[in-house]
Design an enzyme around this catalytic site. Sequence first.
Site, PDB file in Angstrom:
ATOM      1  N   SER A 184     -20.710  29.024  15.274  1.00  0.00           N
ATOM      2  CA  SER A 184     -20.461  28.860  13.842  1.00  0.00           C
ATOM      3  C   SER A 184     -20.808  30.045  12.954  1.00  0.00           C
ATOM      4  O   SER A 184     -20.435  30.037  11.782  1.00  0.00           O
ATOM      5  CB  SER A 184     -21.217  27.651  13.321  1.00  0.00           C
ATOM      6  OG  SER A 184     -20.446  26.509  13.543  1.00  0.00           O
ATOM      7  N   LYS A 207     -25.920  28.934   3.430  1.00  0.00           N
ATOM      8  CA  LYS A 207     -25.086  27.828   3.909  1.00  0.00           C
ATOM      9  C   LYS A 207     -25.694  26.503   3.476  1.00  0.00           C
ATOM     10  O   LYS A 207     -26.934  26.372   3.425  1.00  0.00           O
ATOM     11  CB  LYS A 207     -24.997  27.909   5.448  1.00  0.00           C
ATOM     12  CG  LYS A 207     -24.059  26.906   6.101  1.00  0.00           C
ATOM     13  CD  LYS A 207     -23.991  27.144   7.620  1.00  0.00           C
ATOM     14  CE  LYS A 207     -23.050  26.187   8.323  1.00  0.00           C
ATOM     15  NZ  LYS A 207     -22.990  26.417   9.789  1.00  0.00           N
ATOM     16  N   SER A 237     -18.372  26.820  11.719  1.00  0.00           N
ATOM     17  CA  SER A 237     -18.562  26.038  10.515  1.00  0.00           C
ATOM     18  C   SER A 237     -19.117  26.817   9.325  1.00  0.00           C
ATOM     19  O   SER A 237     -19.082  26.331   8.200  1.00  0.00           O
ATOM     20  CB  SER A 237     -19.496  24.872  10.817  1.00  0.00           C
ATOM     21  OG  SER A 237     -20.792  25.372  11.126  1.00  0.00           O
TER      22      SER A 237
HETATM   23  N1  GLN Z   1     -17.186  24.776  16.537  1.00  0.00           N
HETATM   24  C1  GLN Z   1     -18.315  24.229  17.227  1.00  0.00           C
HETATM   25  C2  GLN Z   1     -18.404  22.748  16.955  1.00  0.00           C
HETATM   26  O1  GLN Z   1     -17.538  22.256  16.342  1.00  0.00           O
HETATM   27  C3  GLN Z   1     -19.553  24.958  16.823  1.00  0.00           C
HETATM   28  C4  GLN Z   1     -20.123  24.545  15.549  1.00  0.00           C
HETATM   29  C5  GLN Z   1     -21.405  25.216  15.220  1.00  0.00           C
HETATM   30  O2  GLN Z   1     -21.764  26.241  15.822  1.00  0.00           O
HETATM   31  N2  GLN Z   1     -22.136  24.627  14.303  1.00  0.00           N
HETATM   32  O3  GLN Z   1     -19.309  22.096  17.359  1.00  0.00           O
END
Ligand code: GLN
Length: 483
Positions: free
Chosen positions: A180, A79, A156
């Site tokens: 994420s 990532k 994400s």
């Molecule tokens: N969807 C969550 C957010 O927008 C989690 C994102 C993540 O785990 N990096 O913060």
Amino acid sequence: MASGALAGKTIHELRALIAQGAISPADLLDDLLARIERINPSVHAYLDIDPERLRQEAEAQLRAAPRGGRLYGIPVTIKDNICVRGEETSCASRILQGFRPPYDATVIERLRREGALILPRANMDEFAFGSSTENSAFGPTRNPRAKDLDRVPGGSSGGSAAAVAADLAIAALGSDTGGSIRQPASFCGIVGLKPTYGRVSRYGLVAFASSLDQIGPLTKDAEDAAILLSVIAGQDPRDSTSAPVEVPDYVAWLKASPKGLTIGIPALPGAEGLSQDVRAAVDQALEAFRSLGVKTVPVELSHIDKAIATYYIIATAEASSNLARYDGVQYGFRAADGAGRSLLDTYLDTRSQGFGAEAKRRILLGTYVLSQGYYDAYYLKGMRVRTLIKRDFDEAFTRCDAIVMPTAPTPAFRLGEKLSDPLEMYLSDIYTISANLAGVPALSVPCGASPDGLPIGMQLLAAPFREEVLFRMAHAYEQARRG
Ligand code: GLN
């Protein structure tokens, strides 16, 4: 072998083929890169693929890779928020465009030590803010499991998940602050693990919310997740929040039958938003566990209905302070200095032009909840509720070995469907974020599909540092499903 046939295999299958001499790491790399070149333009799981450069890079890594390593010759996709020495690491943000870290994250070092080939850079929501990968500054990733590619891969870590699901990666690393890794794994029909907070070093992970972030694997099955976690887990002197807890032999644990273990089933918040297909798939998985000799008991997680509000206070507070360092001086992008522009103007221009809309929203929210006069009402209260959520889990795990619930309330949604309504997007994290707030490990495993073929995932959670329970259950479930 047909092109792409190797790219579709798991780490454990490829390790066996390489060990027997049936294939070479170079064969594998050729197969995978050819497939990436063909498929990536439509899926956009990787940012800026230059196959020739990737090939040269990978070949150089292969020459240096230790032959006896547990991941010898296996490419692992990374990532874009995990630092790889000399490789652009942008967090899919304009503000970090062109930033090349001078060092490897600890997880990268550990992968290299076992002979893995590092394959940057999987697309993501900017700074990991989001649940759909639509917040990438460089264009969204598409869910390869959706007909017509009209659905999001989740986020994400959507690039990592889509790459694994489309056989553009053997396995990948992502990061999980509030779901994420698990939510994109469930949307793309693969396995994703958020380890216990402190299980994996965060050194070299670009910080979003430091008290919640963990790096973890996205893989084609539970065995591969166990293999990757054994390599990346363990204390690291460069991350003082990494825990001095011994790393068990996760792969050996896969073979242990889950018979006699107990699953806790909580009452779910947000039932009105939970799709019937998801509910049915998880119920069916629970039936499968019962036929494997697993007991089920109801458990109470009475504060998880507060998890979304709590998370979006704590996570934005931490993000706003972590993002303060991007000012155009030390990293990446700097706005053009015109005549008469002061240093303050440079900061303002850089941040206004460098951050996307969601990053700005998080910085504003986080600054607000930390500001004098609001700190007690929001941040402090959020921290108190976080403790209550953690206690719910402590209490529940005295009565069961694992908790099962859906990973996401619905299968993958359409691109654009929630983009104009950030609250709608935040609500889709309802089942994933409490694991981050409590610091417990959670694994998402595919458990079915909707009538139109979209994958559904269930989530298994365990007490801190009990990842082996998750692998053991998920592996037995996968075997039983395969029949
Ligand atoms: N969807 C969550 C957010 O927008 C989690 C994102 C993540 O785990 N990096 O913060």
